[in-house]
Design a protein around this motif. Structure first.
Motif, PDB file in Angstrom:
ATOM      1  N   ILE A 162      54.220  42.608 117.790  1.00 26.32           N
ATOM      2  CA  ILE A 162      55.369  42.767 116.891  1.00 26.32           C
ATOM      3  C   ILE A 162      55.743  44.242 116.849  1.00 26.32           C
ATOM      4  N   LYS A 163      56.986  44.481 116.440  1.00 23.28           N
ATOM      5  CA  LYS A 163      57.446  45.852 116.230  1.00 23.28           C
ATOM      6  C   LYS A 163      57.674  46.026 114.737  1.00 23.28           C
ATOM      7  N   ILE A 164      57.065  47.053 114.148  1.00 21.36           N
ATOM      8  CA  ILE A 164      57.223  47.340 112.723  1.00 21.36           C
ATOM      9  C   ILE A 164      58.620  47.916 112.509  1.00 21.36           C
ATOM     10  N   GLU A 165      59.418  47.219 111.685  1.00 22.99           N
ATOM     11  CA  GLU A 165      60.800  47.637 111.462  1.00 22.99           C
ATOM     12  C   GLU A 165      61.074  48.172 110.066  1.00 22.99           C
ATOM     13  N   LYS A 166      60.237  47.787 109.102  1.00 15.86           N
ATOM     14  CA  LYS A 166      60.426  48.294 107.740  1.00 15.86           C
ATOM     15  C   LYS A 166      59.119  48.196 106.969  1.00 15.86           C
ATOM     16  N   ILE A 167      59.119  48.806 105.802  1.00 12.05           N
ATOM     17  CA  ILE A 167      57.954  48.822 104.929  1.00 12.05           C
ATOM     18  C   ILE A 167      58.409  48.321 103.568  1.00 12.05           C
TER      19      ILE A 167
END
Length: 179
Positions: A162-167
């Motif tokens: 997965i690609k981390i896009e937000k927190i």
């Protein structure tokens, strides 16, 4: 994922707690871990207000937390347990001081944790799915035991990238990365 129970940054307090290690020994272990593993997740336990803890002892704990930069910490104010050796120790740290120290420690650690979580933005992680997220998507764990929400639905026990896009708070949120 490594859990190193620092307990206190003060060698004097660790001796009173009957711990057989020093803050410097914990630091050596953590430095060794960081040399051997790429991006390890390191957590700890810290107790403030142990009987006899001075302002200097507390400052040593804060300095050690800043120096080590744990990914996460379980932080507590000392609470007396009947029939323990510690309940007979003194001098006692008053409740107001314990609360103030704990609040300050939490503030310091939260700043470190927030910065570390934000550094994940844009990164690709390998995760293992294990359940459904409350607001949709899938709960997963990264290789270093960090919970990551994936926006898509993924069947349980599946490894994906997965690609981390937000927190969101402390939680990284990502999307499936198709390559």
């Amino acid at each position: 994922y490594f859990h190193i129970p620092l307990q206190s940054g003060s060698e004097r307090i660790l001796k009173k707690m009957n711990r057989r290690y020093t803050p410097e020994y914990s630091l050596e272990i953590i430095e060794s871990i960081r040399k051997r593993f790429k991006e390890p997740f390191i957590s700890t336990d810290i107790i403030v207000g142990f009987p006899g803890e001075t302002e200097e002892d507390f400052k040593e704990t804060i300095e050690m937390v800043k120096r080590i930069e744990f990914d996460f910490a379980y932080m507590f104010a000392y609470s007396e347990r009947p029939f323990t050796t510690a309940c007979k120790m003194g001098p006692k740290v008053d409740e107001k001081t314990k609360k103030e120290r704990l609040s300050y420690l939490i503030e310091i650690q939260n700043t470190i944790t927030r910065r570390k979580v934000r550094s994940l933005l844009g990164k690709t992680e390998k995760v293992l799915s294990f359940g459904r997220a409350k607001r949709g998507g899938t709960l997963t764990k990264s290789l270093n035991n960090r919970i990551v929400v994936v926006e898509e639905d993924i069947e349980p026990k599946r490894e994906v990238f997965i690609k981390i896009e937000k927190i969101n708070g402390w939680t990284p949120i990502g999307r499936l990365k198709w390559e």
